[in-house]
Design a protein around this motif. Structure first.
Motif: not given
Length: 210
Positions: A160, A170, A173-174, A176-177, A196-197, A200, A203-204, A207
């Motif tokens: 990424t 951010g 993050t935008r 990747v999400r 990095f993915v 994320v 954190r979420h 996904h």
């Protein structure tokens, strides 16, 4: 400490470094000249100009991956050897996508673009299958991308990048999400090889599944 005479682009050198990593053996990497005829110092040391060459703590030399492997098989590995091999196997898609080359291209040319005053949610995440990546776009400008390797119902995110001017705001993050949401919508199993993915996904957690 062990000394490895090697070059980063050499696959035999790479394989030896992986085994040293798996065994938990610290080593010094000594760089050699790109062409064999330029390696006078290595030739004087080992009698050959080919790489890799491993020099042990007591000055014993092992030449070539096969000879080095036979020596390393006599060394006791640490407790993480199996996990390192598991990670090597898991990151096969990253090697296939040649993520290292993508990163290498940034050296000496990666500079921030023009200022971006927009907010991350104003940017659009677009899948570009022909390039095997999701792009983060703001109008006609590409602010970043998330590279992937897709096979069957699995998508492995390998690398990424976002424009340096957007880092820490951010936008990554935008990107990747948005990519993960699209992959999940299509029922794909997500493999986050990019650190990095993976962050994320941690954190979420929603996904993580396809």
């Amino acid at each position: 400490m062990l000394t490895l005479y090697q070059a980063e682009w050499c696959p035999y050198s790479s394989a030896v470094r992986e085994v040293l990593t798996e065994l938990g053996l610290d080593f010094v990497a000594r760089q050699v000249e790109p062409e064999p005829e330029q390696r006078a110092t290595l030739l004087e040391l080992s009698g050959k100009s080919s790489i890799p060459v491993l020099e042990t703590e007591d000055g014993e030399l092992f030449r070539g991956a096969r000879e080095i492997f036979r020596y390393l098989e006599t060394r006791e590995g640490w407790e993480y050897a199996h996990e390192h091999r598991r990670q090597w196997i898991a990151h096969a898609d990253a090697r296939k996508s040649d993520a290292a080359s993508r990163i290498l291209k940034r050296f000496r040319v990666d500079r921030p673009g023009p200022p971006v005053t927009a907010e991350p949610d104003e940017a659009e995440v677009v899948n570009v299958p022909d390039e095997s990546r999701y792009e983060l776009r703001l109008g006609d400008r590409r602010l970043g991308y998330a590279a992937y390797h897709r096979h069957d119902d699995t998508i492995a995110f390998t690398h990424t990048e976002v424009d340096a001017v957007c880092e820490g705001r951010g936008f990554g993050t935008r990107l990747v999400r948005g990519a993960l949401e699209d992959a999940r919508t299509h029922g794909l199993r997500i493999v986050p090889l990019c650190s990095f993915v993976a962050a994320v996904v941690r954190r979420h957690p929603g996904h993580a599944s396809g």
